[in-house]
Enzyme design. Structure first.
Site, PDB file in Angstrom:
ATOM      1  N   HIS A 290       0.940  -1.313  -0.233  1.00 21.06           N
ATOM      2  CA  HIS A 290      -0.122   0.046  -0.011  1.00 21.06           C
ATOM      3  C   HIS A 290       0.837   1.301   0.049  1.00 21.06           C
ATOM      4  O   HIS A 290       2.003   1.082   0.183  1.00 21.06           O
ATOM      5  CB  HIS A 290      -0.830   0.092   1.019  1.00 21.06           C
ATOM      6  CG  HIS A 290       0.049   0.302   2.544  1.00 21.06           C
ATOM      7  ND1 HIS A 290       0.429  -0.950   3.087  1.00 21.06           N
ATOM      8  CD2 HIS A 290       0.261   1.356   3.311  1.00 21.06           C
ATOM      9  CE1 HIS A 290       1.225  -0.313   4.290  1.00 21.06           C
ATOM     10  NE2 HIS A 290       1.039   1.128   4.186  1.00 21.06           N
TER      11      HIS A 290
ATOM     12  N   HIS B 127       5.476   5.971  -1.228  1.00 20.83           N
ATOM     13  CA  HIS B 127       6.354   4.821  -1.171  1.00 20.83           C
ATOM     14  C   HIS B 127       5.619   3.437  -0.926  1.00 20.83           C
ATOM     15  O   HIS B 127       4.628   3.723  -0.030  1.00 20.83           O
ATOM     16  CB  HIS B 127       7.645   4.995  -0.300  1.00 20.83           C
ATOM     17  CG  HIS B 127       7.529   4.787   1.020  1.00 20.83           C
ATOM     18  ND1 HIS B 127       7.198   5.805   1.761  1.00 20.83           N
ATOM     19  CD2 HIS B 127       7.579   3.793   1.890  1.00 20.83           C
ATOM     20  CE1 HIS B 127       6.954   5.360   3.035  1.00 20.83           C
ATOM     21  NE2 HIS B 127       7.384   4.196   3.106  1.00 20.83           N
TER      22      HIS B 127
END
Length: 192
Positions: free
Chosen positions: A49, A136
Site C-alpha cells: 500500500h 512509497h
C-alpha cells in the site's frame, strides 16, 4: 461498511492500494530480492500500500465520525494514475531500516488527497507527521546483511517493471501485528 468490534476500531491507518498488475510485479520482484538481500522482515504481498496517514489506536466513536468525514472530503476528487518507479531505502545507506518501491505519476493528485485527509482528521485529534510526505511502498524492514547494503551491486536482480494503475479510493486499514497478512481492510472510501 465492515463490522468493527465495539471496544474500538483498533490501530488504523489510511492508504491507497495498488492495482493487481502492480502488486503482482512487486511480488515477482520481491521473490527474487528475498534470495539476494538480507532483511529481517519482508512485507506480505497482500499488505502492499501507499500510506496517506497513520492514525494509531482509534476509538470506535472516532472511527464512526472518520468514515463519513473522509467520504465527504474525497467525493470531488477524480481518479488518478500512479506508476511503480524503482527502489530506495530509508535509514543509513549501509544498513537501511526500510527498503521501498517508489511511485511516480500524478503525485500532485496524491498530495491533494493527503491534504484532504489531513483536513478532516486533524479536528478528530490526529496530527500530521512532522516530516515531508514521501509516497512509497514498503517492501522490507531492517537490513541484516554482513556486508554494507548496496542494491546497485546486485546486478542479478531484474529491474522492477514500471506498471501504472488507477487510484480511485482510499482504504482504512487495521493493523494486526501478530498475523500475516498484517493489514485488514476496515472501510473503502471511493473518490468521485
Amino acid at each position: 461498511m465492515m463490522n468493527i468490534p465495539e471496544q474500538g476500531a483498533g490501530r488504523l491507518f489510511i492508504a491507497v492500494g495498488l492495482g493487481e498488475a502492480a502488486s503482482m510485479e512487486l511480488e515477482r520482484w520481491q521473490a527474487e530480492a528475498e534470495q539476494i538481500l538480507s532483511f529481517a522482515k519482508w512485507v506480505h504481498p497482500e499488505d502492499y500500500h501507499i500510506t496517506v496517514q497513520f492514525l494509531g489506536d482509534t476509538r470506535q466513536e472516532v472511527f464512526d465520525q472518520l468514515v463519513p468525514a473522509l467520504k465527504e472530503a474525497v467525493r470531488q476528487i477524480e481518479p488518478f494514475t500512479l506508476e511503480l518507479s524503482g527502489t530506495g531505502t530509508f535509514g543509513t545507506a549501509s544498513a537501511p531500516r526500510v527498503l521501498w518501491a517508489g511511485v511516480r505519476g500524478d503525485i500532485p493528485a496524491l498530495e491533494n488527497v493527503v491534504e484532504a485527509v489531513l483536513d478532516v482528521t486533524k479536528p478528530l485529534g490526529f496530527m500530521p507527521e512532522d516530516r515531508p510526505y514521501r509516497p512509497h511502498i514498503t517492501m522490507a524492514r531492517k537490513y541484516r546483511g554482513h556486508e554494507e547494503f548496496n542494491i546497485d551491486s546486485t546486478h542479478v536482480l531484474q529491474p522492477m517493471e514500471e506498471i501504472a494503475w488507477s487510484v480511485d479510493h482510499l482504504v482504512i486499514y487495521k493493523t494486526h501485528l501478530d498475523k500475516k497478512p498484517m493489514y485488514e481492510k476496515r472501510a473503502l472510501i471511493p473518490f468521485a
